[in-house]
Design an enzyme around this catalytic site. Structure first.
Site, PDB file in Angstrom:
ATOM      1  N   LEU A  42       0.765  -1.354  -0.068  1.00 19.91           N
ATOM      2  CA  LEU A  42      -0.366  -0.441  -0.421  1.00 19.91           C
ATOM      3  C   LEU A  42       1.018   1.672   0.186  1.00 19.91           C
ATOM      4  O   LEU A  42       0.677   1.827   1.155  1.00 19.91           O
ATOM      5  CB  LEU A  42      -1.252  -0.124   1.163  1.00 19.91           C
ATOM      6  CG  LEU A  42      -1.780  -1.417   1.717  1.00 19.91           C
ATOM      7  CD1 LEU A  42      -2.508  -0.939   3.246  1.00 19.91           C
ATOM      8  CD2 LEU A  42      -2.866  -2.147   0.454  1.00 19.91           C
ATOM      9  N   ASP A  43       1.220   0.930  -0.996  1.00 17.43           N
ATOM     10  CA  ASP A  43       2.518   2.963  -1.384  1.00 17.43           C
ATOM     11  C   ASP A  43       2.598   3.848  -1.609  1.00 17.43           C
ATOM     12  O   ASP A  43       1.847   3.901  -3.029  1.00 17.43           O
ATOM     13  CB  ASP A  43       3.572   1.901  -1.868  1.00 17.43           C
ATOM     14  CG  ASP A  43       5.111   2.775  -1.750  1.00 17.43           C
ATOM     15  OD1 ASP A  43       4.880   3.713  -0.704  1.00 17.43           O
ATOM     16  OD2 ASP A  43       5.487   3.018  -2.454  1.00 17.43           O
ATOM     17  N   GLY A  44       2.253   5.010  -1.159  1.00 16.01           N
ATOM     18  CA  GLY A  44       1.839   6.880  -1.636  1.00 16.01           C
ATOM     19  C   GLY A  44       0.731   7.122  -0.482  1.00 16.01           C
ATOM     20  O   GLY A  44       0.156   8.355  -1.203  1.00 16.01           O
ATOM     21  N   THR A 216       1.990   0.068  -5.457  1.00 13.77           N
ATOM     22  CA  THR A 216       1.756   0.952  -6.218  1.00 13.77           C
ATOM     23  C   THR A 216       2.599   2.487  -5.992  1.00 13.77           C
ATOM     24  O   THR A 216       3.807   2.331  -5.399  1.00 13.77           O
ATOM     25  CB  THR A 216       0.210   1.720  -5.251  1.00 13.77           C
ATOM     26  OG1 THR A 216       0.097   1.551  -3.969  1.00 13.77           O
ATOM     27  CG2 THR A 216      -0.906   0.559  -5.855  1.00 13.77           C
TER      28      THR A 216
END
Length: 266
Positions: A42-44, A216
């Protein structure tokens, strides 16, 4: 007043059409090969928050709602297991204010998830917290244990929340558990890859082999996540979209690519 009513009605109609279109698309995708296990990095969240002039906590909160949404999409698609990298052991190195905010969010959302009628209860999903839970504050650990206890008999799907987690820690723990088991049973001291895999935290949760790993925000690295699980047949997918903005239209090409590769092997 009339304009507000018309605007609200059009918004509601648009949402209904969009929901029906999504349901139809899911039905079409489900007619092809469906991955049994999908994992997300769950990046960003923080960059998304900065781009919107929001507080970092708001970015993480929006990221949680995206996680709920994608879990529901996966369940409708008959994916058997969803695993999410929600908090790395390394994240404890962030500022105390951000760590506290993340722990508050984790406690709140774990308790929310396990409520009667919420998504886990509604769809029969078993929640498993994967990682070094002894590193969590007591209140968060208690919320995790409550969610696990209330969903332990759900058998439609598995939802692994990796927190606090790193893959190297998981592998080291699996090796230690295997060795201790051998010593306790006074068994053959040979340790195989299958022995270690059987003691991985995701294996203990009953997760099937990992088919797709999605990261992501445009970053193309694994960041110490499911290194063992994705070392063989897992398809790695990287999206440039920040996690809170990730949705069905980002996910469709990933599923289509998975199906194309499955069909090419047939």
């Amino acid at each position: 007043m009339l304009l507000q009513l018309i605007s609200h009605s059009l918004g509601w109609l648009s949402a209904q059409v969009s929901a029906k279109a999504q349901d139809a698309l899911i039905a079409v995708l489900s007619s092809g090969p469906v991955p049994q296990h999908v994992a997300f990095i769950l990046d960003g969240n923080r960059r998304y928050a900065r781009s919107k002039n929001m507080q970092i906590k708001e970015g993480h909160t929006d990221g949680f709602y995206t996680l709920r949404k994608m879990l529901e999409v996966c369940i409708h698609m008959n994916v058997r297991c969803v695993t999410a990298y929600t908090f790395s052991i390394e994240n404890f190195k962030r500022s105390p204010a951000e760590v506290d905010a993340l722990m508050d969010l984790a406690e709140e959302k774990l308790l929310e998830l396990c409520q009667k009628g919420d998504i886990l209860d509604k769809y029969g999903i078993k929640l498993v917290v994967v990682g070094h839970r002894d590193m969590l504050p007591e209140r968060v650990k208690a919320a995790a244990e409550k969610a696990e206890e209330m969903t332990k008999n759900n058998d439609r799907a598995i939802f692994n929340l990796c927190m606090p987690y790193t893959s190297r820690d998981e592998i080291a723990t699996a090796v230690q558990s295997t060795i201790h088991e051998r010593l306790d049973e006074d068994a053959d001291d040979t340790v195989t890859a299958d022995d270690i895999e059987a003691h991985l935290m995701t294996s203990l949760s009953g997760s099937p082999p990992l088919d797709i790993l999605v990261r992501t925000s445009g970053v193309k690295r694994l960041s110490d996540y499911l290194l063992w699980q994705c070392s063989e047949d897992t398809q790695l997918q990287f999206s440039s979209t920040y996690w809170p903005e990730f949705g069905m239209w980002d996910f469709v090409p990933i599923i289509l690519d998975y199906q194309r590769k499955v069909w090419s092997k047939a």
